[in-house]
Write an enzyme that holds these catalytic residues in place. Structure first.
Site, short mmCIF file in Angstrom:
data_model
loop_
_atom_site.label_atom_id
_atom_site.label_comp_id
_atom_site.label_asym_id
_atom_site.label_seq_id
_atom_site.Cartn_x
_atom_site.Cartn_y
_atom_site.Cartn_z
N LEU A 194 -3.77 111.98 -56.28
CA LEU A 194 -4.32 111.61 -54.87
C LEU A 194 -5.18 110.57 -55.00
CD1 LEU A 194 -5.62 115.62 -53.96
CD2 LEU A 194 -3.44 114.52 -53.38
N GLU A 195 -5.50 109.94 -55.65
CA GLU A 195 -5.86 109.04 -55.77
C GLU A 195 -5.10 107.21 -56.28
OE1 GLU A 195 -8.66 108.34 -59.78
OE2 GLU A 195 -9.94 109.78 -58.61
N ASN A 227 -5.49 113.52 -61.58
CA ASN A 227 -5.62 113.33 -59.58
C ASN A 227 -4.65 112.45 -59.87
OD1 ASN A 227 -5.98 113.52 -57.29
ND2 ASN A 227 -8.64 113.55 -57.42
N GLU A 252 -13.79 102.02 -62.13
CA GLU A 252 -13.11 101.19 -61.50
C GLU A 252 -11.38 101.87 -61.25
OE1 GLU A 252 -15.10 96.59 -62.44
OE2 GLU A 252 -14.02 97.48 -63.54
N GLU A 302 -14.95 114.62 -61.64
CA GLU A 302 -15.50 115.43 -60.52
C GLU A 302 -17.29 115.09 -59.64
OE1 GLU A 302 -15.35 116.08 -63.64
OE2 GLU A 302 -14.01 118.16 -63.94
#
Length: 433
Positions: free
Chosen positions: A341-342, A339, A315, A64
């Site tokens: 999207l990283e 996620n 990291e 978050e």
């Protein structure tokens, strides 16, 4: 009247649970010492040096905090004279706040949702507004904030079918809590509809998009990427298995054994989600006969090393940049995934397990654009079958540079075409203020 009675009962239950919560924090601190530190903040007693006034932004944990980076950065620019307090629940989230924002924000833990803890917290900080994220619905904190006239904003609001099923059992408490917010900014139309079905007033709700798309490659990330790359002695294919939970590593290691037959130089990088599991994962890898290097020991990753365990914090993003392919953990069980999207930010091919229920709309977009590979849900709990399917998907991607590029480009396009939610969210907050 029913809501007031429910809130009173909720407050009484939390009061009775305080000794239990204190004990649970101490038990958790056995594996992660940070949970024993700053215990007073958990009960609303904050450091004297914290300034009052301004705006509180709550980000539960690491994910978050990262997702809110763009929003908080824009808020700091828009309100340079205001005190911005970022709260978290977890020590890892706390560390991430320090890394991303330094002394540009002040930080403390969000208190336990008990009457006296919340009162002490609010009396010390005296904020003008509070910003919560996704499904952070704390009835007591929200009720006391409303009573004190604070502006309340729920951003990136998400309400899954699973959460709705749970909340419906206490709808007389949850619906008034939702309607205590001045605005509820939903990730998507599906979430908007779910909030209305839960009893939210449609005049309070708005679709503003998902702030998790608003990520970018900063200079700090580039520098960290170069630092990590320097540890790897030779150029190799790299499979990153990120944000893993218990059970994920076993599946990945089984698939890895098969992959090594076709790609003997393949390096597996495992990034556990929770620090208290670092040692357990290291032991698991060694017990299965793999040669393991750990980030904490600053080992050089020679060609003989088969696994690099990232027992470090903050990291994950730069590690994704090193990958040939990325698998997101938490997607092989009822966790609901993490996620995707990283890695998409770095144009990396992504493979996930059958359960990505935390990212339903994101997955729909990625699948529609052919920017992700998801394993099938066969309706069984056989890890061997899952590992076999994972092996075949990773093998196919590593075999074809064309497939790697096509998946990565498509995933990256989904990220860039959906950015802008942070700016829209900030606009709504400034309107309230």
């Amino acid at each position: 009247m029913r809501y007031q009675f429910s809130l009173m009962l909720y407050r009484l239950v939390f009061l009775c649970l305080l000794p239990v919560i204190w004990l649970l924090l101490l038990l958790r601190s056995i594996k992660q010492n940070a949970y024993r530190q700053r215990l007073s903040e958990r009960f609303g007693f904050l450091p004297r040096e914290l300034k009052s006034g301004g705006i509180i932004v709550h980000a539960a944990s690491v994910g978050e905090v990262i997702a809110l980076k763009s929003f908080i950065s824009q808020l700091l620019e828009a309100k340079p004279k205001d005190v911005i307090t970022v709260t978290t629940f977890t020590p890892t989230g706390s560390e991430q706040v320090r890394k991303l924002f330094g002394d540009r924000v002040q930080h403390c833990y969000l208190p336990i949702d008990s009457t006296f803890c919340v009162a002490a917290f609010l009396n010390k900080l005296k904020p003008r507004a509070m910003v919560f994220m996704e499904t952070e619905l704390w009835p007591n904190l929200i009720a006391q904030s409303r009573e004190q006239g604070l502006k309340l904003l729920l951003i990136n609001a998400r309400l899954s079918q699973k959460s709705m099923n749970s909340y419906r059992k206490i709808s007389w408490l949850i619906a008034p809590t939702i309607n205590s917010f001045d605005k509820v900014l939903c990730q998507s139309q599906v979430n908007y509809d779910n909030f209305l079905a839960m009893g939210a007033d449609d005049s309070r709700c708005k679709v503003s998009g998902n702030v998790k798309f608003d990520i970018s490659v900063t200079q700090t990330i580039k520098e960290k990427q170069q630092e990590l790359a320097a540890f790897i002695e030779d150029e190799r294919l790299i499979w990153v298995v990120a944000s893993t939970h218990k059970g994920d590593e076993k599946i990945a290691l089984t698939a890895f054994a098969s992959l090594l037959k076709n790609f003997p130089e393949l390096l597996l990088i495992i990034v556990p989600r929770h620090p208290e599991r670092f040692n357990d994962v290291a032991i698991l890898c060694q017990e299965q006969g793999y040669s393991v290097a750990q980030r904490s020991t600053q080992d050089t990753i020679t060609r003989e090393k088969q696994i690099w365990l990232l027992d470090s914090l903050g990291e994950l993003l730069p590690t994704c940049a090193l990958a040939s392919v990325v698998t997101m953990g938490g997607s092989f069980s009822d966790i609901g995934g993490h996620n995707p999207l990283e890695p998409a930010l770095f144009k990396k091919p992504i493979v996930v397990g059958p359960n990505m229920s935390n990212f339903v709309e994101v997955m729909q977009q990625l699948i529609a654009e052919k920017g992700i590979v998801q394993l099938t849900d066969k309706g069984d709990s056989d890890d061997r079958n899952t590992a076999d399917e994972l092996f075949h998907e990773i093998d196919a991607i590593l075999t074809s540079e064309e497939t790697q590029q096509a998946l990565g480009e498509s995933a990256h396009r989904v990220v860039t075409e959906n950015q802008g939610a942070s700016q829209r969210t900030l606009k709504q907050l400034l309107k309230l203020l």
